[in-house]
Each structure stands twice: as structure tokens, then as C-alpha cells.
Design a protein around this motif. Structure first.
Motif, short mmCIF file in Angstrom:
data_model
loop_
_atom_site.label_atom_id
_atom_site.label_comp_id
_atom_site.label_asym_id
_atom_site.label_seq_id
_atom_site.Cartn_x
_atom_site.Cartn_y
_atom_site.Cartn_z
N GLY A 189 -46.91 32.66 -52.55
CA GLY A 189 -46.99 34.02 -51.69
C GLY A 189 -47.68 34.18 -51.05
N ASP A 190 -47.95 32.91 -50.19
CA ASP A 190 -48.47 32.51 -49.01
C ASP A 190 -47.50 33.32 -47.84
OD1 ASP A 190 -50.48 31.88 -46.72
OD2 ASP A 190 -50.32 29.81 -46.99
N ARG A 191 -48.27 35.16 -47.53
CA ARG A 191 -48.01 35.43 -46.56
C ARG A 191 -47.47 34.95 -45.07
NH1 ARG A 191 -48.66 41.87 -46.32
NH2 ARG A 191 -47.55 42.40 -44.03
N THR A 195 -44.86 33.75 -42.80
CA THR A 195 -44.37 34.88 -41.54
C THR A 195 -44.32 33.21 -40.24
OG1 THR A 195 -45.82 36.47 -42.03
CG2 THR A 195 -44.94 36.46 -39.90
N GLY A 196 -45.13 32.37 -40.50
CA GLY A 196 -44.98 31.16 -39.46
C GLY A 196 -43.67 29.59 -39.48
N LEU A 197 -43.09 30.60 -41.23
CA LEU A 197 -42.10 30.04 -41.04
C LEU A 197 -40.92 29.95 -40.16
CD1 LEU A 197 -43.09 27.40 -44.31
CD2 LEU A 197 -42.96 26.83 -42.13
N LEU A 198 -40.70 31.08 -40.39
CA LEU A 198 -39.42 32.72 -40.14
C LEU A 198 -39.72 32.88 -38.79
CD1 LEU A 198 -39.44 34.74 -43.01
CD2 LEU A 198 -38.45 33.03 -42.68
N GLY A 221 -35.74 40.77 -40.00
CA GLY A 221 -37.62 40.97 -39.34
C GLY A 221 -38.24 39.67 -39.38
N GLY A 222 -38.84 38.40 -39.21
CA GLY A 222 -39.43 37.17 -40.27
C GLY A 222 -40.99 37.97 -41.05
N GLU A 223 -41.50 39.08 -40.49
CA GLU A 223 -42.60 39.69 -41.31
C GLU A 223 -42.61 40.19 -42.60
OE1 GLU A 223 -45.27 42.42 -38.79
OE2 GLU A 223 -45.77 40.25 -37.56
N ARG A 224 -40.63 41.09 -42.80
CA ARG A 224 -40.72 42.15 -43.46
C ARG A 224 -40.03 40.75 -44.42
NH1 ARG A 224 -36.00 46.16 -41.69
NH2 ARG A 224 -36.48 46.99 -43.40
N ILE A 225 -39.39 39.90 -44.18
CA ILE A 225 -38.96 38.92 -45.09
C ILE A 225 -39.98 38.29 -45.69
CG2 ILE A 225 -37.91 36.64 -45.46
CD1 ILE A 225 -36.57 37.31 -43.26
N ALA A 226 -40.72 38.14 -44.95
CA ALA A 226 -42.03 37.77 -45.38
C ALA A 226 -43.00 38.44 -46.58
CB ALA A 226 -43.75 36.74 -44.57
#
Length: 289
Positions: A189-191, A195-198, A221-226
Motif C-alpha cells: 500500500g505504498d502510495r 505513483t513513482g512506477l506509474l 491517471g497515475g495518482e488516481r490509480i495509486a
């Protein structure tokens, strides 16, 4: 080989090729099996003495049956609960990069999903040319179209597919490493790590088929997915996820009480994950081996 067994022998020799064609046309293992069975029935009902080229006859019959079936299922896929993703052929729990086979290049879930952009005949023409190396005159005869028309269909298909596929080659080991790092970050659950990988414009598509919990429309969106994976980890705790393969490409396999309940593949550029495709519909998850 006696006369009684000859028709079955001819068909069984061609069956793997016919199934490969039907599967690429339909993106569904079960639909492809039905089409091949229909071709078998037609083969046994025809006057085989009048068939000069059994292979050409069988490929033609399978292609036309596949086109008809694809037209019929397109309306079903439009009405499907949430996003529709192709049904995989194989799930393998062996995680090593050596399991990325030629199969993955031709029938990856991402590639089959992009093929859904094409019309039935356009898809058939493209596959016959690109996957089965048919000449345009052969495709024209098979589809009952002009050679010029078939060239146009294949050209148009290439253009449409290029707009939906990455335009760079990624080392298989690098791609698998990105997906494995994503799996571990999502399990924790490391948001921030997720995010850094997406990619900032990453896309998540989840197919539950109305039978399993899934995102009901593509999440952008990477942030929304994270944020979604962070919330899932907070709610459910540590997930039983393992690296494996799906149609020969690296995949994150999810288990509940030892039963496979999800399979996720990714599209990447070698630096970030651009797209995540998750199958959760239990009807589409074959038994791992």
C-alpha cells in the motif's frame, strides 16, 4: 490411413492452426473452440471429394465463421458489465522471464484488447496478413473482396493499432522487473512507490464481468490509480499476489484462499507502467499450471 479416418486426420492436422486463427479473431478461448467445432461440422457435411485444397477450405470456413461470430458478440461486449477484456489461453505460475514466449508477442492480452478497435473483416484481413503471412491475393479470395480492398483494410488496421500500442521495444526482463516492483509496492500500500512506477497518464482497466468487484470504467491517471491500490491495501491488508505469466507475458496473479481470483498484465515503456489490465471475471481465469 483408411478412407474412414482420412477426413478426421486432415482436420486434426489443421486444428491448432484453425484454433490460433479463431482465438486471435475473437479474443475468447471458449468462442474460438465453438468456431472450430462449427468448422469441423461443416467439414464433415461437405463433399470432400470436390475440395482441391483442404487447408485453404478449412481456413476459409474458420475465418468466415469467426467473422460471423465476432459480429454477433460485439453487441454483447457493448452491453457487458464494465470493461471487456480478452479471455486468456494460459495462466502459468512459473515466474521466470524464460516463460515469456513467442505466444506473448502474438496474443498478449494488451494486443488482443487493441484488436477490438477493428471491424470484423478488417481484423481478419490484418491477422491473416500479419500473423499468418497470407498474400493479399489469398486474403482477397478468402474474404471475397478485391485485392486492393484488402490492402486498404490492412493498411487502415495498422494505422489504428499503432495509435493504441507503444512505439518502442522494452526488454522483457526490464518489463517484468517493473511489474514485480509494482506488485510489491501495491501489496504494501505504498502510495508514493506506486505513483513513482506509474506514468502520470497511466490507465487501469478491470474486467469483473458483473461477477467480481472491479473498476466499472477505465481509471485514468497515475495518482488516481495509486490512490485506489493504497485504499485496497488499507481495507484488505496484505494480498496474496505472486508473479506468473498470462498468455506467456509477465503477470501478477492474485489468490484468495488458494484460488486464483485475478490476473494483471501491464504495458510499459521500460521506465514506467503505462497501462494495467486486470482480469477478475472468474469465467475468464483458467486454472494455473
Amino acid at each position: 490411413m483408411n478412407a474412414t479416418n482420412a477426413p478426421d486426420t486432415v482436420f486434426e492436422t489443421q486444428r491448432p492452426r484453425l484454433f490460433a486463427l479463431a482465438y486471435r479473431l475473437l479474443g475468447s478461448r471458449s468462442e474460438a473452440e465453438d468456431v472450430v467445432q462449427d468448422a469441423w461440422l461443416r467439414w464433415h457435411q461437405t463433399d470432400r471429394a470436390a475440395v482441391r485444397d483442404p487447408e485453404a477450405w478449412l481456413v476459409t470456413a474458420t475465418t468466415r465463421l469467426g467473422i460471423d461470430r465476432l459480429r454477433a458478440v460485439r453487441s454483447e461486449r457493448i452491453a457487458y458489465p464494465g470493461p471487456w477484456l480478452p479471455e486468456p489461453l494460459t495462466v502459468d505460475e512459473s515466474p521466470g522471464p524464460e516463460h515469456r514466449s513467442e505466444l506473448a508477442e502474438q496474443v498478449s492480452i494488451a494486443f488482443l484488447a487493441v484488436l477490438e478497435r477493428l471491424g470484423p473483416e478488417e481484423r481478419a484481413a490484418f491477422l491473416l496478413k500479419e500473423a499468418f503471412d497470407y498474400d493479399y491475393d489469398q486474403i482477397a479470395e478468402l474474404l471475397d473482396r478485391t485485392e486492393a480492398n484488402c490492402r486498404q483494410m490492412v493498411h487502415r488496421a495498422r494505422e489504428r493499432l499503432q495509435s493504441g500500442r507503444p512505439r518502442f521495444e522494452v526488454e522483457p526482463a526490464r518489463h517484468r522487473e517493473l511489474l514485480e516492483r509494482f506488485m510489491h509496492a501495491a501489496q504494501r500500500g505504498d502510495r508514493g512507490a506506486i505513483t513513482g512506477l506509474l506514468d502520470a497518464n497511466a490507465r487501469l482497466v478491470s474486467d469483473g464481468g458483473g461477477k467480481a468487484r472491479a473498476v466499472i470504467r477505465p481509471l485514468l491517471g497515475g495518482e488516481r490509480i495509486a490512490r485506489l491500490y493504497w485504499a485496497v491495501a488499507r481495507r484488505n491488508g496484505y494480498s496474496d499476489w505472486r508473479m506468473g505469466t498470462l498468455n506467456g507475458e509477465p503477470a501478477v496473479l492474485g489468490y484468495t484462499d488458494g484460488v486464483l481470483t485475478s490476473a494483471t498484465v501491464a504495458v510499459s515503456d521500460g521506465e514506467h507502467i503505462l497501462e494495467l489490465l486486470t482480469l477478475r471475471n472468474p469465467d475468464k481465469l483458467p486454472i494455473p499450471h
